[in-house]
Design a protein around this motif. Structure first.
Motif, PDB file in Angstrom:
ATOM      1  N   ALA A  13      -2.115   7.175  -7.657  1.00  0.00           N
ATOM      2  CA  ALA A  13      -3.448   6.717  -7.996  1.00  0.00           C
ATOM      3  C   ALA A  13      -4.812   7.747  -7.112  1.00  0.00           C
ATOM      4  O   ALA A  13      -5.762   8.432  -7.616  1.00  0.00           O
ATOM      5  N   ILE A  14      -5.100   7.628  -5.429  1.00  0.00           N
ATOM      6  CA  ILE A  14      -5.412   8.559  -4.450  1.00  0.00           C
ATOM      7  C   ILE A  14      -5.503  10.050  -5.499  1.00  0.00           C
ATOM      8  O   ILE A  14      -7.124  10.494  -5.241  1.00  0.00           O
ATOM      9  N   GLU A  64      -5.307  14.409 -17.915  1.00  0.00           N
ATOM     10  CA  GLU A  64      -4.977  13.115 -16.868  1.00  0.00           C
ATOM     11  C   GLU A  64      -3.294  12.752 -16.946  1.00  0.00           C
ATOM     12  O   GLU A  64      -2.966  11.076 -16.179  1.00  0.00           O
ATOM     13  N   PHE A 119       0.402  -1.360  -0.201  1.00  0.00           N
ATOM     14  CA  PHE A 119      -0.267   0.124  -0.346  1.00  0.00           C
ATOM     15  C   PHE A 119       1.097   1.191  -0.188  1.00  0.00           C
ATOM     16  O   PHE A 119       0.953   2.561  -0.990  1.00  0.00           O
ATOM     17  N   ALA A 123      -9.785   3.833  -1.380  1.00  0.00           N
ATOM     18  CA  ALA A 123      -8.279   3.298  -2.611  1.00  0.00           C
ATOM     19  C   ALA A 123      -7.877   1.580  -1.013  1.00  0.00           C
ATOM     20  O   ALA A 123      -7.543   0.945  -1.840  1.00  0.00           O
ATOM     21  N   ASN A 173      -4.771  11.393  -8.523  1.00  0.00           N
ATOM     22  CA  ASN A 173      -5.565  11.342  -9.762  1.00  0.00           C
ATOM     23  C   ASN A 173      -7.187  10.832  -9.825  1.00  0.00           C
ATOM     24  O   ASN A 173      -7.857  11.406 -10.275  1.00  0.00           O
ATOM     25  N   ARG A 174      -7.336  11.080  -8.525  1.00  0.00           N
ATOM     26  CA  ARG A 174      -8.837   9.491  -8.856  1.00  0.00           C
ATOM     27  C   ARG A 174      -9.840  11.290  -8.158  1.00  0.00           C
ATOM     28  O   ARG A 174     -10.706  10.777  -8.317  1.00  0.00           O
ATOM     29  N   THR A 208       2.885   2.716  -1.130  1.00  0.00           N
ATOM     30  CA  THR A 208       4.010   4.081  -2.378  1.00  0.00           C
ATOM     31  C   THR A 208       3.828   4.199  -3.253  1.00  0.00           C
ATOM     32  O   THR A 208       2.554   4.989  -2.692  1.00  0.00           O
ATOM     33  N   THR A 242       2.914   4.748  -6.588  1.00  0.00           N
ATOM     34  CA  THR A 242       2.213   4.393  -7.074  1.00  0.00           C
ATOM     35  C   THR A 242       0.509   5.032  -6.844  1.00  0.00           C
ATOM     36  O   THR A 242      -0.745   5.263  -7.644  1.00  0.00           O
ATOM     37  N   THR A 243       0.305   3.972  -5.401  1.00  0.00           N
ATOM     38  CA  THR A 243      -1.167   4.293  -4.792  1.00  0.00           C
ATOM     39  C   THR A 243      -1.153   5.679  -4.349  1.00  0.00           C
ATOM     40  O   THR A 243      -2.512   5.876  -4.581  1.00  0.00           O
TER      41      THR A 243
END
Lengths: 320, 333
Positions: free
Chosen positions: B39-40, B152, B31, B278, B42-43, B33, B35-36
């Motif tokens: 991703a959050i 994006e 979790f 997430a 960008n969400r 990282t 990337t996580t």
């Protein structure tokens, strides 16, 4: 009579006890998380709404398969709250990329809108398998992406269901379609399948309305259609939930047996109705096996075998 | 508000956020990282923009239930303009914001002009905008692809998208409007006591109209981010978004009866919701568990905020602070 005020601390204690009561449910939430860092390949299954019995059956089938093959792979299952919440499903794909899964098996909530995020996932090194609802061929082509599809042919299945009805009715008989959410590809395919059968049997299609996949919306739509067309002879519904709503509407109108109802999916709730004739037919897509086929294809890809060609899964008719 | 309380203002929510991150970090080895968190980040732009708008209307004592549908309509118009009319993306984006602005102005005009309750006006707009979105798109998702994905794309290797930075900018601007401008002060005044505001010579009508118009425009901007993220225009975009936006605002301590709120705290609310989503997805929690946990965290976050307030010397009962009368100087009824 003299009222005795509760001491302040007593009242507070009562509030806290009541507030903490829901914690009793916690043991029921005990999850079997395979969050460990093992060497087994990690498969993420991303579904549509798990509030829908069809997808729940699919997810359960996948979990059973994983339990029987626990040495071969780890499984993370996720679904979205609501069939139409595309942004949530896109977010799930990104979270699974962050979880560094090896392969994503996805039942896309939309055939087009999931393509860009899947492309990003593939660029990050995640392999993909598409199940249930086929990704749009043009969108895939434009994005330069190939994803193997494992799933049923909804159009063919719906055509066969409608043919059962067509055989029981004279040419020119009036029928109506209650379709699912019009944006969903599988919904469009089922409607097209119904229309194929109607056309080739020479029936008269008097109306198409959306029941949004839901029992109560379909019930309203069916009630309206029944009163508008007193000589209606069949209601073709895009899924079984909507067929349940239609059966109730037919019953309320006192026309059971005079208006044939068909559905799609073959959920357990409709089996007794097919048996006693309130429903004429449905299609069983073997939901419990759908995700499993996808996972098996995924495992083959991970073993280095060539990605399988698109694979059509079995659809069986449910009739008396 | 002194410097010390300014810091304390955000501590409770920041602690909850950190606790969530650590909790999920301990549950899943993958979790914590970049990337996580990418991703959050960008969400959240769509929700952050919607929740910012929602905070503004809640502060003036209103509510906007149409925010998700207006977002859907703006996104649908963007898709139609791009695919059918072949407009360049920048113009389409401006059109989307314009559609949102018009819907917001219509909401505001009906509310202040005809004195219809905001709940009813925006409930009507919620249905109308969704219907219009289905009409203009013929209920079909339009694939737009690379033409709209610019916002994006991660900027300069940071992993953060243009949408995210845009949302941050809007949050900052909205907070400056609220705490640094006369209009902002009037918004709080209108929300806590409209009659008193009118008696002191300020017309609350244009203030409320502005709040609804800005909220509509925020929804339009949210549609641009949403469309860019999906690479497609989706007529169902934003369904249920109004409830997530209200949840984020309430977690951030915004009062449902007006007069109190902060966009930055709302943004913390958005972060908490997104982190929770997430984390639960990454540990593979089942759908019922996700909903149970999310509901519990919303209630806990509001309680934590209430306790912080009490520690800061606000002695009002919790329900009173949640439901409106929040200023320390007001008399208890």
């Amino acid at each position: 009579m003299k009222t005795v005020p509760l001491a302040l601390w007593t009242r507070r204690t009562i509030y806290f006890v009541f507030a903490a009561l829901p914690l009793l449910f916690l043991p029921a939430c005990n999850q079997n998380n395979s969050g460990s860092t093992s060497a087994r390949p990690r498969v993420a299954l991303i579904m549509k709404s798990l509030a829908n019995e069809f997808f729940l059956t699919m997810a359960d089938g996948a979990k059973k398969h994983q339990a029987a093959h626990s040495a071969d792979y780890d499984l993370i299952v996720n679904g979205i709250k609501n069939e139409t919440d595309l942004a949530e499903q896109v977010g799930l794909v990104e979270q699974m990329v962050a979880q560094q899964v090896n392969v994503i098996v996805i039942a896309p909530a939309d055939s087009k809108a999931l393509v860009p995020v899947l492309k990003r996932a593939q660029a990050a090194g995640v392999r993909l398998v598409n199940i249930d609802n086929k990704l749009d061929a043009d969108a895939l082509k434009e994005a330069g992406l190939t994803v193997p599809f494992v799933g049923p042919d909804n159009r063919e299945g719906a055509r066969r269901v409608a043919e059962v009805v067509a055989k029981k009715l004279p040419a020119g008989a009036k029928v109506a379609i209650i379709e699912g959410i019009p944006t969903a590809f599988n919904g469009q395919q089922r409607r097209a399948g119904f229309e194929d059968a109607i056309k080739s049997a020479g029936l008269t299609l008097v109306g198409v309305q959306s029941g949004q996949w839901e029992i109560d919306k379909a019930n309203n739509v069916a009630t309206a259609m029944l009163s508008e067309h007193p000589d209606l002879q069949a209601l073709l519904c895009g899924n079984d939930s909507m067929a349940l709503g239609a059966v109730a509407a037919v019953q309320a109108a006192g026309r059971t047996g005079k208006v044939l109802v068909v559905g799609y999916d073959g959920i357990p709730a409709i089996r007794p109705m097919v048996a006693d004739g309130r429903m004429t037919a449905s299609a069983d897509q073997h939901a419990d096996q759908l995700a499993v086929f996808g996972i098996e294809a995924a495992l083959k890809i991970l073993k280095g075998e060539a990605p399988p060609a698109d694979q059509t899964t079995v659809v069986d008719l449910v009739t008396k | 508000m002194g410097k010390a309380t300014w810091i304390r203002e955000y501590v409770a929510l920041a602690l909850i956020l950190v606790a969530l991150v650590l909790l999920f970090g301990s549950l899943s080895g993958r979790f914590l990282t970049a990337t996580t968190f990418g991703a959050i980040a960008n969400r959240i732009p769509t929700l952050a923009l919607a929740a910012t708008g929602m905070t503004l209307v809640l502060i003036v004592g209103g509510i906007d239930l149409s925010i998700g549908s207006v977002l859907g309509l703006s996104g649908a118009m963007l898709g139609v303009a791009l695919v059918n009319w072949h407009w360049p993306f920048a113009v389409c984006a401006a059109l989307a914001v314009g559609v949102g602005l018009i819907a917001g102005l219509a909401n505001g005009s009906l509310i202040v002009g005809l004195k219809v309750p905001p709940f009813i006006v925006t409930l009507g707009m919620m249905e109308m905008a969704r219907g219009a979105a289905y009409l203009v798109t013929n209920s079909q998702t339009k694939y737009l692809g690379a033409a709209v994905e610019g916002l994006e794309r991660p900027l300069g290797g940071t992993g953060l998208s243009g949408s995210f930075l845009l949302a941050l900018l809007v949050v900052a601007l909205a907070q400056m409007l609220l705490s640094g401008s006369v209009l902002g002060r009037w918004m709080f005044a209108t929300g806590s006591n409209e009659t008193a505001t009118r008696h002191s010579g300020i017309d609350p009508r244009p203030i409320k109209l502005t709040a609804y118009a800005l909220t509509g425009a925020a929804a339009g901007l949210g549609a641009v981010c949403y469309t860019s993220r999906l690479g497609a225009s989706d007529p169902n975009a934003g369904a249920g978004l109004e409830l997530s936006a209200i949840a984020a605002a309430v977690i951030g301590g915004t009062s449902l009866l007006g007069g109190r709120g902060s966009v930055i705290n709302t943004f913390f609310g958005v972060l908490i919701i997104a982190t929770l989503e997430a984390g639960l997805a990454q540990v593979g929690a089942s759908e019922p568990v996700k909903r149970l946990v999310t509901g519990a965290v919303i209630v806990l976050a509001v309680l934590a905020d209430a306790w912080r307030q009490r520690a800061a010397g606000n002695t009002f009962p919790l329900w009173m602070r949640l439901m409106g009368r929040t200023d320390v100087t007001a008399k208890r009824p």
